[in-house]
Structure formats: C-alpha cells, structure tokens
Design an enzyme around this catalytic site. Structure first.
Site, PDB file in Angstrom:
ATOM      1  N   CYS A 111      46.002  42.046  46.590  1.00  0.00           N
ATOM      2  CA  CYS A 111      46.722  40.946  47.403  1.00  0.00           C
ATOM      3  C   CYS A 111      48.053  41.097  47.380  1.00  0.00           C
ATOM      4  O   CYS A 111      48.526  41.070  48.486  1.00  0.00           O
ATOM      5  CB  CYS A 111      46.183  39.563  46.834  1.00  0.00           C
ATOM      6  SG  CYS A 111      44.505  39.407  46.853  1.00  0.00           S
ATOM      7  N   ARG A 166      42.485  48.224  41.947  1.00  0.00           N
ATOM      8  CA  ARG A 166      43.204  48.592  43.376  1.00  0.00           C
ATOM      9  C   ARG A 166      44.872  48.077  42.767  1.00  0.00           C
ATOM     10  O   ARG A 166      45.199  46.974  42.365  1.00  0.00           O
ATOM     11  CB  ARG A 166      43.018  47.726  44.154  1.00  0.00           C
ATOM     12  CG  ARG A 166      41.114  48.248  44.486  1.00  0.00           C
ATOM     13  CD  ARG A 166      40.608  47.472  45.636  1.00  0.00           C
ATOM     14  NE  ARG A 166      40.411  46.088  45.328  1.00  0.00           N
ATOM     15  CZ  ARG A 166      40.126  45.135  46.089  1.00  0.00           C
ATOM     16  NH1 ARG A 166      39.689  45.599  47.504  1.00  0.00           N
ATOM     17  NH2 ARG A 166      39.701  43.940  45.691  1.00  0.00           N
TER      18      ARG A 166
HETATM   19  C1  UGA Z   1      46.796  36.466  44.061  1.00  0.00           C
HETATM   20  C2  UGA Z   1      47.192  35.119  44.280  1.00  0.00           C
HETATM   21  O1  UGA Z   1      47.700  34.586  42.919  1.00  0.00           O
HETATM   22  C3  UGA Z   1      46.150  34.035  44.645  1.00  0.00           C
HETATM   23  O2  UGA Z   1      46.633  32.553  44.874  1.00  0.00           O
HETATM   24  C4  UGA Z   1      45.454  34.582  46.019  1.00  0.00           C
HETATM   25  O3  UGA Z   1      44.571  33.729  46.478  1.00  0.00           O
HETATM   26  C5  UGA Z   1      45.391  36.102  45.770  1.00  0.00           C
HETATM   27  O4  UGA Z   1      46.164  36.838  45.499  1.00  0.00           O
HETATM   28  C6  UGA Z   1      44.628  36.486  47.218  1.00  0.00           C
HETATM   29  O5  UGA Z   1      45.197  36.720  47.927  1.00  0.00           O
HETATM   30  O6  UGA Z   1      43.460  36.706  47.528  1.00  0.00           O
HETATM   31  P1  UGA Z   1      45.369  37.882  42.419  1.00  0.00           P
HETATM   32  O7  UGA Z   1      45.843  39.011  43.295  1.00  0.00           O
HETATM   33  O8  UGA Z   1      43.987  37.702  41.730  1.00  0.00           O
HETATM   34  O9  UGA Z   1      45.808  36.433  43.063  1.00  0.00           O
HETATM   35  O10 UGA Z   1      46.539  37.857  41.072  1.00  0.00           O
HETATM   36  P2  UGA Z   1      47.444  37.144  40.422  1.00  0.00           P
HETATM   37  O11 UGA Z   1      47.198  36.271  39.425  1.00  0.00           O
HETATM   38  O12 UGA Z   1      48.265  36.539  41.430  1.00  0.00           O
HETATM   39  O13 UGA Z   1      48.369  38.514  39.749  1.00  0.00           O
HETATM   40  C7  UGA Z   1      48.916  39.512  40.562  1.00  0.00           C
HETATM   41  C8  UGA Z   1      49.694  40.251  39.872  1.00  0.00           C
HETATM   42  O14 UGA Z   1      50.760  39.931  39.418  1.00  0.00           O
HETATM   43  C9  UGA Z   1      49.053  41.063  38.547  1.00  0.00           C
HETATM   44  O15 UGA Z   1      49.220  42.315  38.572  1.00  0.00           O
HETATM   45  C10 UGA Z   1      49.473  40.215  37.313  1.00  0.00           C
HETATM   46  O16 UGA Z   1      49.419  40.961  36.438  1.00  0.00           O
HETATM   47  C11 UGA Z   1      51.003  40.167  38.074  1.00  0.00           C
HETATM   48  N1  UGA Z   1      51.857  39.014  37.375  1.00  0.00           N
HETATM   49  C12 UGA Z   1      51.367  37.862  37.621  1.00  0.00           C
HETATM   50  C13 UGA Z   1      52.909  39.298  36.661  1.00  0.00           C
HETATM   51  O17 UGA Z   1      53.361  40.448  36.579  1.00  0.00           O
HETATM   52  N2  UGA Z   1      53.696  38.158  36.116  1.00  0.00           N
HETATM   53  C14 UGA Z   1      53.359  36.859  36.422  1.00  0.00           C
HETATM   54  O18 UGA Z   1      53.958  35.934  35.784  1.00  0.00           O
HETATM   55  C15 UGA Z   1      51.952  36.626  37.052  1.00  0.00           C
END
Ligand code: UGA
Length: 451
Positions: free
Chosen positions: A278, A345
């Site tokens: 995403c 992914r």
């Molecule tokens: C993200 C959004 O958070 C959702 O709100 C959205 O609906 C979704 O994409 C989508 O478009 O379908 P997601 O991809 O499941 O959700 O994961 P996230 O929790 O956003 O994390 C994304 C990445 O950022 C991960 O690799 C995580 O490890 C990283 N991350 C997250 C960090 O490095 N630091 C943080 O503080 C938070």
C-alpha cells in the site's frame, strides 16, 4: 440487499466477511478459480487475524458465498463492491485494467440498476471514468447505475479490528440514494452496535466519523492519508539519522513530539522503512498523478527517497560492525513487511535479505508466518524452524520485522549460541540497556550503540 464483492484479495475478503458478519448476504467472486475453490473449502489464502474464523462462520450460516461466476454474482446483487487489485505499472502509475474490466462486465450483464462502489485504492477521477464506462457500455440497456467511492483504511494484521472500529467511514457520491444505501449498510458500525468478533469487551471507542462528499474528494482522502502516514515514517527516519549524528535518542524525540496531540504518537517508529503493497505503491501513484495534473510533488518524492535509503543505511551499520560481510553467517528474524501478516510484498526485510545475498553472506531466516511465501523467491536461504536455529553459530542477528513473540525468546540462550553476539535491531524493538546487559553488542536506529 445482497452484496457482491469483486476480488477476493485481502481487502475483498475482509470487506465481504465483515459485511456478512453484520448480517448482510454477501457473494464473493474472483477470476482466480483456484482461490474460489479454496475459499469454498474454507481455506483462506492470506493470513489475517480473525479472518479464517469469520469466513468459516459466515459460510456456515449461509450469509457468505463464493463463486467464480462474476456475471451471476453481480446480477443477483444490489450493491457491488469493486475490490480488485490496482498494482503499479512500470512508470509508477496504478494499473486500472482490472477495474475497467469489471465496469464493462457490470454494464453489459446487469438488467437492473446497481450501486457500484469503488473500494480498491485508485487515483482521483477513477470514479468519473467508472461512471463513463458504465454509461458507454451499458447504453443498450438504458440503465444508469449509481457509483460511489468508499475507500478502505484497513491495516494488514489488524484489518478486522479496523473494519469494526474505524476512525471514519468516507462515502463519496453524487447520488442521495447511494449515500443512503451505504449509510444503512454501515449503520451498526456507525452506531458501534454489533457483536464484536475481535473483542469480548470492546475498549471504549468513539463512534466513527461519517464523512460524505463527492467522489474525487473521497478518492483524494485515501491518497492523502496513506501519503501522510508515509511522510510521518520518513520524517522520523530522517530524524533518526540526525540523532545518530548528534548523539541524541530518537525514541525520546518521538515520545516528546508525539505527546503533542497535534502531532500524535502513531507512525513515529523509526526503522528500516515502510513496505507492503500500500504505502510504497500509493505514494508513487500519487506523485505520478500529481505530475499529470502539472504539480511537482517534491515533498512526497523526498519521502520516497528517504525510505529507499533506509536499507543502505542499515547495511552500512552492519558493514561497520562486521567489517566484511562476505562469508559471514547472518540470521534475519522477520520476513513479512510488518508483524501480524504473511504478506512479503515490498518487504524491507526482504530488501535486507537480498543485499546480504548480493554481498555473499550465508543467510538463515525465520518468520512466524511468511516463510512459505518467501521460499520460492529466495530458495537459496536457510529457512529455520525457529529463531534459535537461525541464530545458532551466527556472526550477527538482524531483527527486520518486530513480531511480538520475538520479545519472549530466551535471549541469553541466543546470545550464548552465537559465534559473535552482534544484534542489529532494525525496528528499535528492544531496550538497548536490557540487550547490552545480556551481553549483546547492540545497534539500533537513531539511538546510541551499546556494547
Ligand atoms: C496502510 C495504511 O496504514 C492503512 O490505513 C491503509 O488502509 C492500507 O495501507 C491500504 O492502503 O490498504 P498497511 O500497508 O497494512 O496499511 O500497513 P501499515 O501499518 O501502514 O505499515 C506500512 C509499513 O510502514 C510497514 O512496513 C511498517 O513496518 C512501516 N511502519 C509503520 C514504520 O516503519 N514505522 C511506523 O511508525 C509505522
């Protein structure tokens, strides 16, 4: 009213199962025939907490069905949720061919008016194109279908919880009738009145905001939200680099900043960067979209660049600690792009693994859920039964995905089994002092190293 969900990927399955759980009759369809066969047998092809149980229970109750016959599914339904994939093209723009195909199928097969809801993450104006395709290809039937945008904000690993307890529900449409239909569908969520499949007692939760607007605004809210989350992550990662230069501690900086309610504590966890299907692709698509409209989105380009440099930065830490990476035995804990999912992914953990292999390290890996997905892509890795086996005789251990269960490992045992107790924490998962007290040479992100 019966609901058809087109596309049984992560979003489609979660949406379909949760709508069925609310009591709506749902039929899910996908052009991957094998997936439909598996789902009919109760096998859910992705790991998502609570999803298996929800699918099985609602199939058993007869509220959730799966079919490979998309034409039949849409004909018998009043509301059609489009949840097909929009993967990135080589130029970074989103590939909308699956949405176009579904729109043409609806237009040519439906004998009665439908509410067509775009749920997949799409560039602004996709809704307008969707309306146009429905009109052009449905010309002979004379039916004017309704269109709405209802973006999803589900985060993998907690998608069911997000569905039932969202911060907001966004409905973009120009039709009052469509708005009313979607509001009715989501009424239990808006009121927070349902038997929660996640919590036995739900924590005190605010009722979600219902935001109704036009289609392009709804589409833009989704882009803007994901890009802002990415921006927060890159911001804290840039700060982490600065902390390393100035001897400051990024955890304290994040805590101090996050205590300000205008900033908030979430998404300020520094590390090896954001991955998944995403944030990286959405930000790319948003930048390209803005450029098409004549706006050079330099801010978001920098967010992408900072993220790309995270892996270089982490590898440089490892190189400094090991001097030579070639021929070293390195354990990597975590392969999924984040904990709570088997999704690999655009996983930063796999980007690290690829670099290690390029540099001729011997790599042993362990992930609680994602090993089977990684195996075909990286057959040359040693896949271990557990973290202990991965760490055994290792010259270094890299923590790449912060699975909660890694916390309760016997870290003294791991330390004693390693050739050299070097621990690089790519997610700032551990307390530096605690790991140093156990005898590790401990390096993390934006915090002083401890030996
Ligand atoms: C993200 C959004 O958070 C959702 O709100 C959205 O609906 C979704 O994409 C989508 O478009 O379908 P997601 O991809 O499941 O959700 O994961 P996230 O929790 O956003 O994390 C994304 C990445 O950022 C991960 O690799 C995580 O490890 C990283 N991350 C997250 C960090 O490095 N630091 C943080 O503080 C938070």
């Amino acid at each position: 009213m019966k609901i058809a969900v087109i596309g049984c990927g992560h979003v489609g399955l979660v949406t379909g199962a949760c709508l069925a759980e609310l009591g709506h009759p749902v039929v899910g369809t996908d052009d991957d025939a094998q997936k439909i066969v598996a789902l009919r047998q109760g096998r859910v092809p992705v790991f998502e907490p609570h999803l298996d149980a929800l699918v099985m229970e609602n199939v058993r109750r007869g509220r959730l069905q799966f079919t490979g016959d998309i034409a039949a599914a849409i004909q018998e339904s009043g509301v059609i949720f489009i949840c097909v994939g929009t993967p990135p093209l080589e130029n970074g723009e989103a590939d909308l061919s699956a949405i176009d195909k579904v729109a043409r199928t609806i237009a040519t097969h439906c004998q009665s008016q439908k509410l067509v809801v775009e749920k997949s993450t799409v560039p602004v104006r996709t809704g307008e194109e969707l309306e146009r395709v429905l009109q052009l290809y449905g010309g002979r039937s004379g039916i004017a279908h309704e269109v709405a945008s209802n973006p999803e904000f589900l985060s993998e690993g907690r998608a069911i919880e997000d569905f039932f307890h969202p911060d907001r529900i966004v409905i973009g449409t120009s039709s009052e009738k469509a708005r009313g239909t979607l509001e009715n569908l989501y009424q239990p969520i808006l009121e927070q009145k349902f038997a929660c499949p996640v919590h036995s007692h739900c924590p005190p939760i605010r009722k979600p905001l219902l935001l109704t607007t036009n289609i392009p605004t709804a589409e833009l809210i989704k882009h803007a939200s994901n890009s802002f989350l990415a921006l927060k992550i890159s911001y804290i990662n840039a700060l982490a680099d600065l902390c390393e230069i100035f001897g400051a501690d990024v955890s304290k900086v994040a805590e101090g900043m996050g205590a300000d309610r205008r900033i908030g504590r979430e998404f300020l966890r520094p590390g090896i960067g954001f991955g998944g299907f995403c944030l990286p692709k959405d930000i790319q698509a948003f930048v390209r979209l803005a450029e098409r409209g004549g706006y050079h989105f330099a801010l978001l380009r920098e967010v992408e660049k900072i993220n790309e440099r995270r892996i270089d930065h982490f590898m440089e830490k490892l190189r400094k600690a090991l001097w030579v990476i070639a021929d070293k035995q390195i354990a990597v804990l975590g392969l999924a792009f984040k904990p709570g999912t088997d999704d690999i992914r655009f996983s930063p953990a796999l980007a690290v693994v690829a670099r290690l292999l390029e540099q001729k390290a011997k790599v042993k890996v362990f992930d609680p859920k994602a090993m089977e997905r990684a195996r075909p892509l990286f057959p040359q890795l040693t896949y271990c039964r557990d973290a202990y086996e991965a760490a055994h005789e290792g010259d270094a251990l890299l923590l790449a995905t912060e699975w909660e269960e890694f916390r309760s490992l016997d870290w003294s045992k791991i330390r004693n089994s390693m050739a050299r107790p070097l621990l690089l924490d790519g997610r700032n998962f551990f307390e530096p002092k605690a790991m140093a007290a156990l005898g590790f040479e401990y390096h993390s992100i934006g915090r002083p190293d401890l030996r």
